[in-house]
Design a protein around this motif. Structure first.
Motif, PDB file in Angstrom:
ATOM      1  N   ARG A  66      -3.568  -0.018 -13.711  1.00 50.63           N
ATOM      2  CA  ARG A  66      -4.869   0.090 -12.811  1.00 50.63           C
ATOM      3  C   ARG A  66      -5.367  -1.171 -12.297  1.00 50.63           C
ATOM      4  N   SER A  67      -6.497  -1.314 -11.661  1.00 51.38           N
ATOM      5  CA  SER A  67      -7.226  -2.617 -11.211  1.00 51.38           C
ATOM      6  C   SER A  67      -7.677  -3.219 -12.447  1.00 51.38           C
ATOM      7  N   LEU A  73      -4.488  -3.601  -7.378  1.00 52.93           N
ATOM      8  CA  LEU A  73      -5.842  -4.084  -6.616  1.00 52.93           C
ATOM      9  C   LEU A  73      -6.528  -2.777  -6.451  1.00 52.93           C
ATOM     10  N   GLU A  74      -5.999  -1.634  -6.093  1.00 51.04           N
ATOM     11  CA  GLU A  74      -6.958  -0.287  -5.925  1.00 51.04           C
ATOM     12  C   GLU A  74      -6.005   0.811  -6.331  1.00 51.04           C
ATOM     13  N   GLY A  75      -6.700   1.871  -6.976  1.00 54.89           N
ATOM     14  CA  GLY A  75      -5.589   3.061  -7.491  1.00 54.89           C
ATOM     15  C   GLY A  75      -5.299   2.834  -8.624  1.00 54.89           C
ATOM     16  N   VAL A  81      -2.608   3.443  -3.214  1.00 56.97           N
ATOM     17  CA  VAL A  81      -2.617   2.753  -4.244  1.00 56.97           C
ATOM     18  C   VAL A  81      -2.178   1.277  -3.682  1.00 56.97           C
ATOM     19  N   LYS A  82      -3.035   0.395  -3.958  1.00 55.67           N
ATOM     20  CA  LYS A  82      -2.531  -1.118  -3.391  1.00 55.67           C
ATOM     21  C   LYS A  82      -2.421  -2.134  -4.670  1.00 55.67           C
ATOM     22  N   THR A 130       0.827  -1.205  -0.006  1.00 58.37           N
ATOM     23  CA  THR A 130       0.133  -0.035   0.042  1.00 58.37           C
ATOM     24  C   THR A 130       0.796   1.298   0.005  1.00 58.37           C
ATOM     25  N   LYS A 147      -5.513   9.397  -2.818  1.00 55.29           N
ATOM     26  CA  LYS A 147      -5.862   7.966  -2.174  1.00 55.29           C
ATOM     27  C   LYS A 147      -4.841   7.058  -2.528  1.00 55.29           C
ATOM     28  N   LYS A 185      -9.779 -11.664  -1.181  1.00 51.90           N
ATOM     29  CA  LYS A 185     -11.128 -11.364  -0.428  1.00 51.90           C
ATOM     30  C   LYS A 185     -11.777 -12.360  -0.286  1.00 51.90           C
ATOM     31  N   ASN A 194       2.611   6.173  -7.127  1.00 51.15           N
ATOM     32  CA  ASN A 194       0.991   6.377  -6.712  1.00 51.15           C
ATOM     33  C   ASN A 194       0.540   7.456  -7.652  1.00 51.15           C
TER      34      ASN A 194
END
Length: 238
Positions: free
Chosen positions: A87-88, A70-72, A113-114, A48, A111, A195, A106
């Motif tokens: 990106r995801s 995964l995110e961002g 980024v993961k 992250t 926000k 998840k 990032n």
């Protein structure tokens, strides 16, 4: 069948303020002789990165480096002339080969980024460095397997210098599927639960758990809740 279980809370932990990372295998200051690799799968970092921060230019060589956001949004630059955003839904591979310099930041000012940083030991050394990136249709992994990496340049997904196959799936609660190894004689599969909760070959698994299986031809997977899973089939011998 042989197995190894790595529960989420047993992973190495690094907190650099701008970077928070969990290490499934030994990396940087986290060193455990019992957690060096799973076959040729050498690094699985769950990163992250804070807003507008990142990894400055640094070198790699003789490694297949796979990034899965995964995110961002993650910005990549390298000395091969590539400047891209991943990106995801995207997947990136870089064959470091004889040597490459790159940076990752990032790209979002508001926000984190993961992303997963994955290193696979290649079956060829001193190759010409290369970069590849594709955007996948994530709907194609709904309640089924979506191949995202293989050894073959004409297969679905990206390719790497190794006899490895990566698949991703998003399963609704109660759904079941079977994964059949491409090379059961030589390979194992490391499952990483992105998840939710799942049962794989009888082992109960929760979010961010890792489960390695080898000396088997198949993995039987059941979603105990809505779940997302990354399967990494890799040679067990380096």
């Amino acid at each position: 069948m042989k197995t190894v279980l790595h529960k989420s809370d047993t992973r190495g932990n690094a907190d650099h303020g701008w970077l928070k990372s969990r290490h499934t295998f030994s990396f940087a200051n986290y060193q455990d002789p019992e957690r060096m690799n799973f076959g040729v799968l050498r690094v699985l970092n769950d990163d992250t990165v804070s807003e507008s921060r990142g990894f400055g230019t640094h070198p790699h060589r003789d490694m297949e480096i796979v990034s899965i956001p995964l995110e961002g949004d993650l910005k990549h630059q390298d000395n091969m002339g590539n400047e891209t955003i991943i990106r995801s839904g995207d997947i990136q591979v870089m064959s470091a080969g004889t040597g490459v310099m790159h940076s990752e930041y990032n790209n979002n000012p508001d926000k984190p980024v993961k992303f997963l940083q994955i290193w696979v030991i290649p079956n060829k050394q001193n190759v010409e460095p290369r970069y590849d990136q594709i955007t996948l249709n994530t709907a194609d992994r709904k309640n089924k397997l979506q191949q995202v990496l293989s050894p073959n340049t004409d297969d679905a997904g990206i390719w790497a210098h190794q006899n490895a196959w990566f698949n991703m799936t998003n399963l609704d609660k109660g759904k079941e599927l079977q994964y059949r190894l491409n090379d059961a004689d030589n390979n194992g599969v490391y499952a990483f639960i992105l998840k939710g909760d799942a049962t794989i070959n009888g082992q109960d698994l929760n979010e961010r758990d890792g489960f390695g299986v080898w000396d088997t031809e198949t993995l039987d997977i059941k979603a105990d809740s809505d779940t997302e899973i990354l399967l990494m089939e890799v040679p067990m011998n380096m």
